[in-house]
Each structure stands twice: as structure tokens, then as C-alpha cells.
Scaffold this motif. Sequence first.
Motif, PDB file in Angstrom:
ATOM      1  N   UNK A   5     -26.894  26.133 -11.982  1.00  0.00           N
ATOM      2  CA  UNK A   5     -26.331  25.517 -10.790  1.00  0.00           C
ATOM      3  C   UNK A   5     -24.887  25.090 -11.020  1.00  0.00           C
ATOM      4  N   UNK A   6     -24.686  24.353 -12.109  1.00  0.00           N
ATOM      5  CA  UNK A   6     -23.411  23.647 -12.279  1.00  0.00           C
ATOM      6  C   UNK A   6     -22.830  23.924 -13.649  1.00  0.00           C
ATOM      7  N   UNK A   7     -22.054  24.995 -13.752  1.00  0.00           N
ATOM      8  CA  UNK A   7     -21.304  25.243 -14.975  1.00  0.00           C
ATOM      9  C   UNK A   7     -20.013  24.457 -14.842  1.00  0.00           C
ATOM     10  N   UNK A 143     -21.294   8.878  -1.108  1.00  0.00           N
ATOM     11  CA  UNK A 143     -20.405  10.027  -0.939  1.00  0.00           C
ATOM     12  C   UNK A 143     -19.857  10.501  -2.281  1.00  0.00           C
ATOM     13  N   UNK A 144     -19.468   9.566  -3.132  1.00  0.00           N
ATOM     14  CA  UNK A 144     -18.919   9.924  -4.444  1.00  0.00           C
ATOM     15  C   UNK A 144     -19.975  10.601  -5.309  1.00  0.00           C
ATOM     16  N   UNK A 145     -21.155   9.980  -5.404  1.00  0.00           N
ATOM     17  CA  UNK A 145     -22.197  10.498  -6.298  1.00  0.00           C
ATOM     18  C   UNK A 145     -22.744  11.841  -5.832  1.00  0.00           C
ATOM     19  N   UNK A 146     -22.771  12.056  -4.509  1.00  0.00           N
ATOM     20  CA  UNK A 146     -23.307  13.300  -3.959  1.00  0.00           C
ATOM     21  C   UNK A 146     -22.254  14.391  -3.835  1.00  0.00           C
ATOM     22  N   UNK A 147     -21.030  14.114  -4.298  1.00  0.00           N
ATOM     23  CA  UNK A 147     -19.946  15.099  -4.268  1.00  0.00           C
ATOM     24  C   UNK A 147     -19.692  15.614  -2.848  1.00  0.00           C
ATOM     25  N   UNK A 148     -19.603  14.676  -1.888  1.00  0.00           N
ATOM     26  CA  UNK A 148     -19.392  15.096  -0.507  1.00  0.00           C
ATOM     27  C   UNK A 148     -18.134  14.469   0.106  1.00  0.00           C
ATOM     28  N   UNK A 149     -17.187  14.073  -0.729  1.00  0.00           N
ATOM     29  CA  UNK A 149     -15.934  13.522  -0.204  1.00  0.00           C
ATOM     30  C   UNK A 149     -15.000  14.611   0.294  1.00  0.00           C
ATOM     31  N   UNK A 150     -15.185  15.827  -0.210  1.00  0.00           N
ATOM     32  CA  UNK A 150     -14.299  16.959   0.081  1.00  0.00           C
ATOM     33  C   UNK A 150     -12.893  16.761  -0.485  1.00  0.00           C
ATOM     34  N   UNK A 151     -12.730  15.876  -1.448  1.00  0.00           N
ATOM     35  CA  UNK A 151     -11.452  15.793  -2.147  1.00  0.00           C
ATOM     36  C   UNK A 151     -11.264  17.048  -2.993  1.00  0.00           C
ATOM     37  N   UNK A 152     -10.024  17.507  -3.081  1.00  0.00           N
ATOM     38  CA  UNK A 152      -9.725  18.621  -3.974  1.00  0.00           C
ATOM     39  C   UNK A 152     -10.032  18.231  -5.417  1.00  0.00           C
ATOM     40  N   UNK A 153     -10.503  19.188  -6.188  1.00  0.00           N
ATOM     41  CA  UNK A 153     -10.658  18.965  -7.622  1.00  0.00           C
ATOM     42  C   UNK A 153      -9.283  19.025  -8.274  1.00  0.00           C
ATOM     43  N   UNK A 154      -8.926  17.987  -9.011  1.00  0.00           N
ATOM     44  CA  UNK A 154      -7.605  17.932  -9.641  1.00  0.00           C
ATOM     45  C   UNK A 154      -7.741  17.210 -10.985  1.00  0.00           C
ATOM     46  N   UNK A 176      -4.559  16.268  -1.296  1.00  0.00           N
ATOM     47  CA  UNK A 176      -5.067  16.829  -0.030  1.00  0.00           C
ATOM     48  C   UNK A 176      -6.576  17.097  -0.105  1.00  0.00           C
ATOM     49  N   UNK A 177      -7.250  17.065   1.032  1.00  0.00           N
ATOM     50  CA  UNK A 177      -8.677  17.397   1.036  1.00  0.00           C
ATOM     51  C   UNK A 177      -8.894  18.898   0.925  1.00  0.00           C
ATOM     52  N   UNK A 178     -10.042  19.268   0.404  1.00  0.00           N
ATOM     53  CA  UNK A 178     -10.428  20.676   0.370  1.00  0.00           C
ATOM     54  C   UNK A 178     -11.119  21.087   1.665  1.00  0.00           C
ATOM     55  N   UNK A 179     -11.611  20.097   2.414  1.00  0.00           N
ATOM     56  CA  UNK A 179     -12.300  20.342   3.677  1.00  0.00           C
ATOM     57  C   UNK A 179     -12.415  19.014   4.402  1.00  0.00           C
ATOM     58  N   UNK A 180     -13.027  18.999   5.546  1.00  0.00           N
ATOM     59  CA  UNK A 180     -13.214  17.764   6.297  1.00  0.00           C
ATOM     60  C   UNK A 180     -14.216  16.858   5.588  1.00  0.00           C
ATOM     61  N   UNK A 181     -13.986  15.563   5.667  1.00  0.00           N
ATOM     62  CA  UNK A 181     -14.829  14.557   5.027  1.00  0.00           C
ATOM     63  C   UNK A 181     -16.306  14.789   5.348  1.00  0.00           C
ATOM     64  N   UNK A 182     -17.115  14.880   4.282  1.00  0.00           N
ATOM     65  CA  UNK A 182     -18.574  15.082   4.353  1.00  0.00           C
ATOM     66  C   UNK A 182     -18.980  16.442   4.918  1.00  0.00           C
ATOM     67  N   UNK A 183     -18.029  17.353   5.019  1.00  0.00           N
ATOM     68  CA  UNK A 183     -18.349  18.660   5.596  1.00  0.00           C
ATOM     69  C   UNK A 183     -19.192  19.508   4.661  1.00  0.00           C
ATOM     70  N   UNK A 184     -18.893  19.464   3.371  1.00  0.00           N
ATOM     71  CA  UNK A 184     -19.625  20.307   2.434  1.00  0.00           C
ATOM     72  C   UNK A 184     -19.488  19.776   1.019  1.00  0.00           C
ATOM     73  N   UNK A 185     -20.261  20.365   0.134  1.00  0.00           N
ATOM     74  CA  UNK A 185     -20.257  20.012  -1.287  1.00  0.00           C
ATOM     75  C   UNK A 185     -19.000  20.562  -1.965  1.00  0.00           C
ATOM     76  N   UNK A 186     -18.242  19.680  -2.626  1.00  0.00           N
ATOM     77  CA  UNK A 186     -17.100  20.102  -3.440  1.00  0.00           C
ATOM     78  C   UNK A 186     -17.189  19.342  -4.761  1.00  0.00           C
ATOM     79  N   UNK A 187     -17.485  20.066  -5.838  1.00  0.00           N
ATOM     80  CA  UNK A 187     -17.638  19.439  -7.154  1.00  0.00           C
ATOM     81  C   UNK A 187     -16.304  18.900  -7.630  1.00  0.00           C
ATOM     82  N   UNK A 188     -16.296  17.626  -8.060  1.00  0.00           N
ATOM     83  CA  UNK A 188     -15.030  16.975  -8.369  1.00  0.00           C
ATOM     84  C   UNK A 188     -15.247  15.838  -9.353  1.00  0.00           C
ATOM     85  N   UNK A 189     -14.563  15.861 -10.485  1.00  0.00           N
ATOM     86  CA  UNK A 189     -14.674  14.780 -11.463  1.00  0.00           C
ATOM     87  C   UNK A 189     -14.121  13.463 -10.935  1.00  0.00           C
ATOM     88  N   UNK A 190     -13.127  13.530 -10.049  1.00  0.00           N
ATOM     89  CA  UNK A 190     -12.510  12.304  -9.527  1.00  0.00           C
ATOM     90  C   UNK A 190     -13.542  11.425  -8.830  1.00  0.00           C
TER      91      UNK A 190
END
Length: 524
Positions: A5-7, A143-154, A176-190
Motif C-alpha cells: 500500500x504505502x512504499x 485530517x492530519x492523521x488520515x492524510x486528507x489535508x491535500x497539502x503538497x508533499x514537501x 500550495x495545496x495538491x487538491x481541494x481540502x479533504x478532496x482525496x488522500x495525499x500522503x504527506x510527512x508534514x
Amino acid sequence: MPLSFWTSGRIPLCGAVWLAMASFAIPAPALAEPARQDQQAEFDIYVEKAMAKWGVPGVAIGLLQDGKIVRVKGYGVKKFGEAERVDGDTLFAIASLTKAFTAAAIATLSDEERLSFDDPVIKYLPDLKLYDSKVTAEVTIRDLLAQRTCLQSKDLLTWDSPFSREETRRRLQYLPPACSFRDRFVYNNINYVLAGDASAAAAGSSWQALIKNRLLVPLDMNNSATSSAEAARARNLASPHIKTGGKLRLLPLYDEGISAPAGAIHSTAADMARWVELLLGGGAYLGKTIWSPTAHAAMLGEQMAVRPGPRDAGEPPTPIAAAYGFGWGVGEYRGRRFVEHTGQSDGMYAMVAMMPNDRLGIVVLTNSSMVGLPEALAYHWLDDQLGVPEFDWIGTLYARAKESNDAIDIDNVTRDVLRKAGTKPSLPATGYAGVYRQDLLGDVTVITAKNGEMSIRFLTKTGRLKHWQDDMFQIDWGGDPYYTMTSSFVTFQIGVDKQPISLKIGGDEETFVRSGSARIRPKH
């Protein structure tokens, strides 16, 4: 098709002092009925075959049946070229497997009503500024724990960064966001950096102390560490390795800096087996309740749907992702509920996989960045427990992982970069010197020495510049794998006045404007 799932981790595709503690009696893991001797021998052969195929120096494994630890064993060596063997108490970086610990610590705070998963993050981090004031006000711990903020991974913003936690939170307004807030899963360490900071604020302690006191100590995970600095003091420590030019090369332990809640923990197969026993026990370990059933259901539940690609006909029966929980991927394998996560750092790769309804679990820790081996071992062992026909996971996943593993061979970085012969820079070396700025990542400084040699200073690293073509230069970071793979080239934009306007660095082409020009935000 992903191998798992998550490499995930630092390399792109990427508490207290834990010394030997000889004066302390570390409790042995509670064991269930051991596997048959023939099963153990067969699995040992399979592990060694996989290690030889991938060229991984050392592996440590923990196995759980009926929710209990049945075996912990090390294979190979801690450091390539040396004789000291890996055992069940050898320390490895677990990288992004740390995320589940951060989520679990938050779950214990939730049980005590010191924090809620649905609290706004600014309740604990009032200085947080995101790209949008409405999102800043609304984003929650969930939102943070479920990786649904849609923040860009940086990752450059948090890994090996010169910025404090507070300064990083201020700079996030320029991400910048990768998508609209809570729109989809975006894996992000931040997301997990912020979650860890919020939990520390709620607890009134450091994140390291929170993890130690609420998880490591109650679980007798006495050999685990919450930072690379602690791990470096351990006597039984695996060394990180990466392949360059097809050959193994030793790496130093990476410095996780402010990104600790996303990937700082180092642990052993024995300690991680205790952790998995807790998870298979629904939050209880040896009669101790660490978190509630409600919190457990939230952590391993489907918090954010994942959109997996279609499985092509004839593809191997790898797990199917359905959702992300809190630090876990949730889906199915062989028609059964399946929970897993991987973690990758500079020179190490780890995996935990569980079948909660079948009360099966496996931990695989390796001292190489290469992907595929832990997955092959996990799927093979689970298949054996389920009694399904044997599948060639070694051959299949080695072939499918080849492209990813070739990509993290730093000798291959320039392989696919086009180069025009016979070009020259537009300016003399001194013409490129100066400070180039960006609101998110700060300053890049280009320096020209008296002998004409050029260098570049970016975040915490300094590299030498060598002309590649036109106004593009290759950066020699002294062999640092992360910077080499993410920021190998810099290209200058020259104005009509024959002066540099800006530069672009890295695969994301981060743009920095020369000092004196208008400062810019990163591109959307």
C-alpha cells in the motif's frame, strides 16, 4: 502496481538513552505455540534466498500467530563487509512506521479527553498558517492523521531543515495545496509533523517523551529510540546501506530534525513484535490497556478512501488498498482484512503487515533502502499461514521493484537527463553569484571562489557546481543520497540585461528569485 500500500519515506519513489542496558533484565516476548520446525527451516531458507537476490546485508523478523509472538530472529550482518550478526535486538530505523506511534500516542490523549481527533489543530498550534485562512481554522487532528489535508508533499521543508518548528508552521502558508481540502488522500510527512507537535502541546511534553512514556515503556520496548542521536549510542545497531553503481555503500544515520513524529523511531524486531502484539490485542498488552477499543477502531479503521488503480489480468495477488487509517493502510489480501505500512529512510526499509481477523502479524526490518524484499517475505509467510498455494514472490517482486530500486541508485541520477554537447554558460562564473529567495524554502546562495569554482548552499547542505549545458549546472552534494536524488541540477534564467533573474533547482523545479527581485511563492 505498487508492491504494498504505502512504499513511503525520505528517499523518493523517497526520549531516554537506549544503551545496551546490560544491568536491566529485558522481559522476553510472550510466545504463542511455536511454528513447526519444518516451517521455520523453510522460512529461514526463503529469507536467505531473498537476501541474496536483493543483496541486502541484514534482516530482522518478528512473527505473530494467534495474536502472540512465536518467533524473533536476525539474519545476515549489521554492516556489509563485517562479521557482526543481526539478532532480534539489533536496532534499525523504522522510518514512516513511526506515524502509527504518533497516532497511538494521540489516541491515549483522546481516551483521557485531553485532546479529540476532531479538535482543530490551531487549538494546540495557534501559530499555524496554511495557504487558506478557512482551511487553517478548520483542519483537525483527524485530517492530519488520515492524510486528507491535500497539502503538497514537501519533505525538503522538514527533513534536515534549518527551520524551527515554529518557523516551519509560519512558512506553510506558502505551500500550495495538491487538491481541494479533504478532496482525496495525499500522503504527506508534514501532516504527521503537525500532529506530533499538536499532541506534544496537548500533553505538555516533548513528542519524544510522549512516545516513550505512553508506548515504549509500557510495552517494554527498552531497546527502541526516538531519534537517530539516541540510536547512534546503541551497541547493537544496524548500519544503513544504499546501492551506488550496483554496489553497497554505507551511509550515516539520517538526522530526522523536526520531522521526528513522521519518521524518527529506531526499533528492533523483538520490540516491534511487542508493538504488533498490542495492535492485534486491540490496544491491550499483557493485561494492560494502552488505549481503548474506540480509539483502536479509529486507528485501524477506514478514515480516508484511497483510489487504487485497476488490477490488470494476470497480476500477482498483492493487497488491494481501500483506505488510510491513522498511520496504517487498510484493505484486503487473499480476501481477508489486511493492515500494513512501510517505512523507508536513507539506507533502511521496514514493513509491518497484519491480518487482524486472523490474528497474524509480521515485522520485517532491513538495513538497505531497496524495496520489495520485506513485501516478498511478508506475503510468503502469510500465504503459508493461510495454506494457499505457494507463489513466487521473490521473483515477481524483485522484477517489479527493479525500476524503483534502480531509481535510488545515485549513480543513475543523470542517466536519463538529456545533455547537449558543446554548449557554454551565458555568463562568467562570477555572474551567477548571489542570493536567490523563495518564501517557502528560504534562500539559495551561489558562491564563486577566486579560482572560478562555483558552489551552492541550499537549506543545510553545500554542493559544488559543474557545468552541464547552457545555463544548467550539475550539483555534487558529496554523495548525500537524498539531495542527489531530489536536487541534482540547477538551471539559471538569464534576463535581457545578461543578469540572472532566478534559478530552478530539483526535480520539482523549485524557483528562487535573485535577491532584489520580487519574492515568489512556489508554483501551484
